[in-house]
Scaffold this motif. Structure first.
Motif, PDB file in Angstrom:
ATOM      1  N   GLU A   1       1.017  -1.146  -0.323  1.00 38.24           N
ATOM      2  CA  GLU A   1      -0.005   0.168  -0.163  1.00 38.24           C
ATOM      3  C   GLU A   1       0.782   1.356  -0.226  1.00 38.24           C
ATOM      4  O   GLU A   1       0.333   1.946  -0.743  1.00 38.24           O
ATOM      5  CB  GLU A   1      -0.525  -0.065   1.454  1.00 38.24           C
ATOM      6  N   ALA A   2       1.764   1.391   1.043  1.00 37.44           N
ATOM      7  CA  ALA A   2       2.930   2.845   1.065  1.00 37.44           C
ATOM      8  C   ALA A   2       3.687   2.495  -0.272  1.00 37.44           C
ATOM      9  O   ALA A   2       3.403   3.806  -0.906  1.00 37.44           O
ATOM     10  CB  ALA A   2       3.789   1.600   2.330  1.00 37.44           C
TER      11      ALA A   2
ATOM     12  N   PRO B   1      -0.240   5.217   4.086  1.00 39.15           N
ATOM     13  CA  PRO B   1      -0.799   5.189   4.825  1.00 39.15           C
ATOM     14  C   PRO B   1      -0.825   5.824   6.245  1.00 39.15           C
ATOM     15  O   PRO B   1      -1.044   6.364   7.207  1.00 39.15           O
ATOM     16  CB  PRO B   1      -1.402   3.638   5.200  1.00 39.15           C
ATOM     17  N   GLY B   2       0.937   5.550   6.543  1.00 38.66           N
ATOM     18  CA  GLY B   2       1.958   6.368   7.816  1.00 38.66           C
ATOM     19  C   GLY B   2       1.524   7.856   7.789  1.00 38.66           C
ATOM     20  O   GLY B   2       1.433   7.811   9.214  1.00 38.66           O
ATOM     21  N   GLN B   3       1.656   8.010   6.405  1.00 33.68           N
ATOM     22  CA  GLN B   3       1.582   9.386   6.981  1.00 33.68           C
ATOM     23  C   GLN B   3       0.367  10.028   7.283  1.00 33.68           C
ATOM     24  O   GLN B   3       0.431  11.208   8.210  1.00 33.68           O
ATOM     25  CB  GLN B   3       2.042  10.206   5.686  1.00 33.68           C
ATOM     26  N   VAL B   4      -0.229   9.374   6.743  1.00 32.10           N
ATOM     27  CA  VAL B   4      -2.028  10.145   7.161  1.00 32.10           C
ATOM     28  C   VAL B   4      -2.656   9.797   8.699  1.00 32.10           C
ATOM     29  O   VAL B   4      -3.345  10.456   9.339  1.00 32.10           O
ATOM     30  CB  VAL B   4      -3.248   9.895   6.518  1.00 32.10           C
ATOM     31  N   ALA B   5      -1.526   8.404   8.599  1.00 29.91           N
ATOM     32  CA  ALA B   5      -2.444   8.290  10.231  1.00 29.91           C
ATOM     33  C   ALA B   5      -1.286   9.371  11.544  1.00 29.91           C
ATOM     34  O   ALA B   5      -1.376   9.648  12.702  1.00 29.91           O
ATOM     35  CB  ALA B   5      -1.622   6.809  11.216  1.00 29.91           C
ATOM     36  N   ALA B   6       0.291   9.242  10.796  1.00 28.40           N
ATOM     37  CA  ALA B   6       1.177  10.775  11.650  1.00 28.40           C
ATOM     38  C   ALA B   6       0.141  11.957  11.552  1.00 28.40           C
ATOM     39  O   ALA B   6       0.192  12.611  12.960  1.00 28.40           O
ATOM     40  CB  ALA B   6       2.524  10.525  11.426  1.00 28.40           C
TER      41      ALA B   6
ATOM     42  N   ILE C   1      -4.836   4.958  14.241  1.00 31.04           N
ATOM     43  CA  ILE C   1      -5.044   3.639  13.778  1.00 31.04           C
ATOM     44  C   ILE C   1      -5.953   3.140  11.938  1.00 31.04           C
ATOM     45  O   ILE C   1      -6.423   3.008  11.224  1.00 31.04           O
ATOM     46  CB  ILE C   1      -5.310   3.222  14.744  1.00 31.04           C
ATOM     47  N   ALA C   2      -7.414   4.347  12.546  1.00 37.95           N
ATOM     48  CA  ALA C   2      -8.855   4.292  12.158  1.00 37.95           C
ATOM     49  C   ALA C   2      -8.303   4.909  10.435  1.00 37.95           C
ATOM     50  O   ALA C   2      -7.931   3.927   9.624  1.00 37.95           O
ATOM     51  CB  ALA C   2      -9.927   4.736  12.316  1.00 37.95           C
ATOM     52  N   ALA C   3      -7.647   6.213  10.070  1.00 37.13           N
ATOM     53  CA  ALA C   3      -7.231   6.711   9.235  1.00 37.13           C
ATOM     54  C   ALA C   3      -5.966   6.253   8.148  1.00 37.13           C
ATOM     55  O   ALA C   3      -6.081   5.873   7.345  1.00 37.13           O
ATOM     56  CB  ALA C   3      -6.069   7.881   9.836  1.00 37.13           C
ATOM     57  N   TYR C   4      -5.468   4.533   9.381  1.00 36.78           N
ATOM     58  CA  TYR C   4      -4.154   4.584   8.400  1.00 36.78           C
ATOM     59  C   TYR C   4      -4.738   2.946   8.228  1.00 36.78           C
ATOM     60  O   TYR C   4      -4.264   2.527   6.685  1.00 36.78           O
ATOM     61  CB  TYR C   4      -3.560   3.254   9.323  1.00 36.78           C
TER      62      TYR C   4
END
Lengths: 230, 414
Positions: free
Chosen positions: A74-75, B325-330, B399-402
């Motif tokens: 995904e990333a 995904p990690g960036q939007v979670a961050a 986590i939900a955003a991730y």
């Protein structure tokens, strides 16, 4: 540049019932401009999303700019999209708390550009779409045409090899729509960029060098035998 | 434009919700801060002062009453003991230092304490002198007084000034004024950060002179003068420092058996007061504060979840632009972190700032001198715990955003 083979996507329900997107093959070379046409719900946007990696196929191969997307995480898919695709949407998709300049800079940052380069490239992109004077305006204070120009500036600022536009003139009047189309096409030509545009507008489709009719991509799957019906 | 900058812009883009969430966290943190600082400072002040003396010897009554009245100048002493008891104590080889206290009068609410000049030789447990003169000299004659720093500040008395004491330990309208026996200020003490700053120290002799003269006057008026014998001189209490603190219990028992009075160990009495009354109240306040913090954390969670729901489209746009995904979670996590960080910081400032503003009132009303800006381990731990709770609350929408795929949210209306 783009090569899709034997792509299948289940759009609703399961394998025995619902709607299925099937595409035996679709290929676009670097620098080509192509319009995706067809009635509503025929799968034009699905095809665009498969190319951008926003949607994953259930089967088949999607290769964009030399990268096979189906195996990416995904990333990695997000990173690839940020670096390869410029995406323009019908409803602009600007971020409301940010100014026009910031909206463009955010796209650049996410595409991996350094902070120092971002402002320079963003200002150049806004200048290119004729919005240099309005770079400090927020989306709510811009006209719909200006909003789409900001969205185009955001899409082209990282200089992506591929420009995807999903009904970019769908929310605009005919005059503004024509201006926006010209802008998209011109910026694509200037950069030798591959340009794929989804449109319902016959006139705009006719103005593109190539057209791909998506009418037969989606079929209903019956419960009994799984037979496809158009 | 960094993720932090973006998070900040999102936080300020919904100002009313942000302000209310911040207010919740801020008040909770300020309450925790206030309770912890007051708990620490009152404990420190009480035990610091109590630790100066190993024993307080006084007339029959309650131990706590004796300690509060003679060390903290808060209560009324129960009775007196013969001065001869003090003399015996002073001669006792186990006693390092002992000083008599005669109390019964006040000046504008400040107790006038009759004692002997070696009272000022008292040192703390590190051997440092407790009392240091800021101006003038210690008393040498009856009716000369040395005043505490707080007395000087609140009454405006200076060296050479005279005043008359009033009978009783608290100012009551119509109380008997000893205007035939004016005191003269001969010295002013440096602040000691104890309740002694609110006391006026003179000779025990002057206390005796005032009250013996007035006793004689009253007897003459009542016609009983010739019938009464001269009473042996008394003192309200004796403050004692032993050579070894380990002797406290033995000496206290001996005093109780040998004399008609009582001997209280100040540290024990203060601890009993704390454990019996103050600690449960402080615990109750801490529970209230913790509940406020918990509600604040839930507010952060609700705010971020609601914000995450309203921002699903924005997060999907970011994903379409290449955000991982990690960036939007961050981004979501940073928003929560910013709210928590600002709320806790403002709460800390509000808590300590309010105490700083209330410090002079506290000093005047209770004698409690507090170090308002000092931070101890308990406060650090409490704030660490609050930060952890807030960060956990921020992690839920992150986590939900991730996990959320961007495609469906892109079609949401703005």
């Amino acid at each position: 540049m783009i090569d899709l083979r034997e792509v299948a996507v289940q759009l609703g329900g399961d394998a025995t019932q619902g709607v299925r997107f099937s595409l035996p093959s679709f290929a676009v070379a670097q620098g080509e401009h192509i319009a995706l046409t067809g009635p509503s719900g025929c799968g034009k946007s699905t095809l665009l999303n498969l190319i951008s990696g926003l949607r994953r196929p259930d089967a088949g191969s999607v290769k964009v700019a030399g990268t096979e997307l189906t195996g990416l995480s995904e990333a990695a898919l997000d990173r690839h999209r940020g670096q390869v695709c410029g995406h323009v949407f019908q409803s602009f998709h600007l971020l409301s708390p940010f100014t026009a300049l910031e909206n463009v800079m955010i796209g650049l940052r996410l595409a991996g550009y350094r902070r120092a380069e971002c402002r320079q490239l963003a200002e150049a992109a806004l200048d290119r779409v004729g919005l240099a004077e309005r770079r400090r305006s927020r989306p709510a204070t811009l006209s719909v045409g200006e909003r789409q120009r900001v969205a185009i500036a955001r899409a082209i600022a990282p200089d992506p090899p591929l420009l995807l536009a999903d009904e970019p003139t769908g929310s605009l009047d005919a005059t503004t729509g024509g201006e926006i189309f010209d802008l998209l096409r011109d910026t694509a030509v200037e950069a030798g960029r591959t340009f794929i545009m989804v449109t319902h507008d016959e006139a705009l489709a006719a103005a593109m060098p190539q057209r791909f009719d998506c009418s037969a991509l989606v079929s209903a799957v019956s419960r009994e035998k799984g037979a496809a019906a158009a | 434009m960094s993720l932090c900058h973006m998070a900040w812009r999102y936080v300020i883009s919904r100002l009313p919700v942000t302000a209310l969430t911040l207010a919740g966290i801020c008040l909770g943190a300020a309450l925790v801060c206030g309770v912890l600082v007051l708990k620490r400072e009152s404990e420190t002040a009480f035990s610091r002062e109590a630790a100066l003396f190993d024993l307080v010897v006084g007339g029959k009554g309650g131990n706590l009453q004796l300690v509060l009245s003679c060390i903290y100048h808060l209560d009324v002493p129960a009775g007196n003991i013969p001065y001869s008891d003090y003399e015996k104590l002073r001669r006792d080889s186990r006693v390092r230092w002992a000083a008599p206290l005669g109390i019964g009068d006040n000046y504008q609410g400040h107790r006038i304490v009759g004692t002997e000049v070696h009272f000022f030789d008292l040192t703390d447990r590190d051997g440092q002198p407790v009392f240091v003169l800021a101006e003038g000299r210690y008393f040498e004659e009856p009716f000369e007084v040395v005043i505490g720093s707080e007395v000087a500040r609140t009454t405006g008395l200076g060296i050479g000034d005279s005043f008359a004491g009033t009978h009783g330990l608290v100012p009551v309208p119509g109380s008997e004024l000893h205007d035939d026996f004016p005191y003269t200020v001969c010295g002013i003490l440096e602040p000691t950060q104890t309740t002694q700053d609110r006391a006026i120290f003179g000779t025990l002799e002057s206390v005796w002179l005032i009250h013996e003269t007035e006793d004689r006057l009253h007897s003459a008026i009542q016609g009983t003068a010739t019938l009464k014998r001269k009473k042996p001189r008394e003192t309200t209490a004796v403050l004692v420092r032993l050579r070894y603190p380990g002797l406290r219990l033995a000496v206290a028992d001996e005093i109780r058996q040998r004399t008609g009075g009582i001997a209280a160990i100040p540290l024990n009495e203060v601890m009993r007061l704390y454990q019996g009354i103050v600690a449960p109240m402080q615990q109750a306040l801490l529970i209230v504060a913790a509940a406020v913090v918990a509600v604040s954390c839930l507010t952060v969670l609700a705010t971020l979840l609601q914000s995450g729901e309203r921002r699903r489209r924005d997060l999907a746009i970011l994903r379409s632009l290449g955000a991982r995904p990690g960036q939007v979670a961050a981004l979501m996590f940073l928003e929560g972190g910013l709210l928590c960080g600002m709320g806790l910081s403002l709460g800390w400032l509000l808590g300590h700032g309010t105490l700083a503003l209330a410090a002079s009132w506290l000093r005047e009303s209770s004698g409690l001198v507090i170090s308002t800006w000092a931070v101890d381990r308990a406060e650090l731990m409490a704030f660490g715990l609050m930060a952890l709770c807030c960060l956990v609350a921020s992690a839920v929408p992150a986590i939900a955003a991730y996990r959320r795929p961007p495609l469906t949210d892109l079609s949401l209306d703005s």
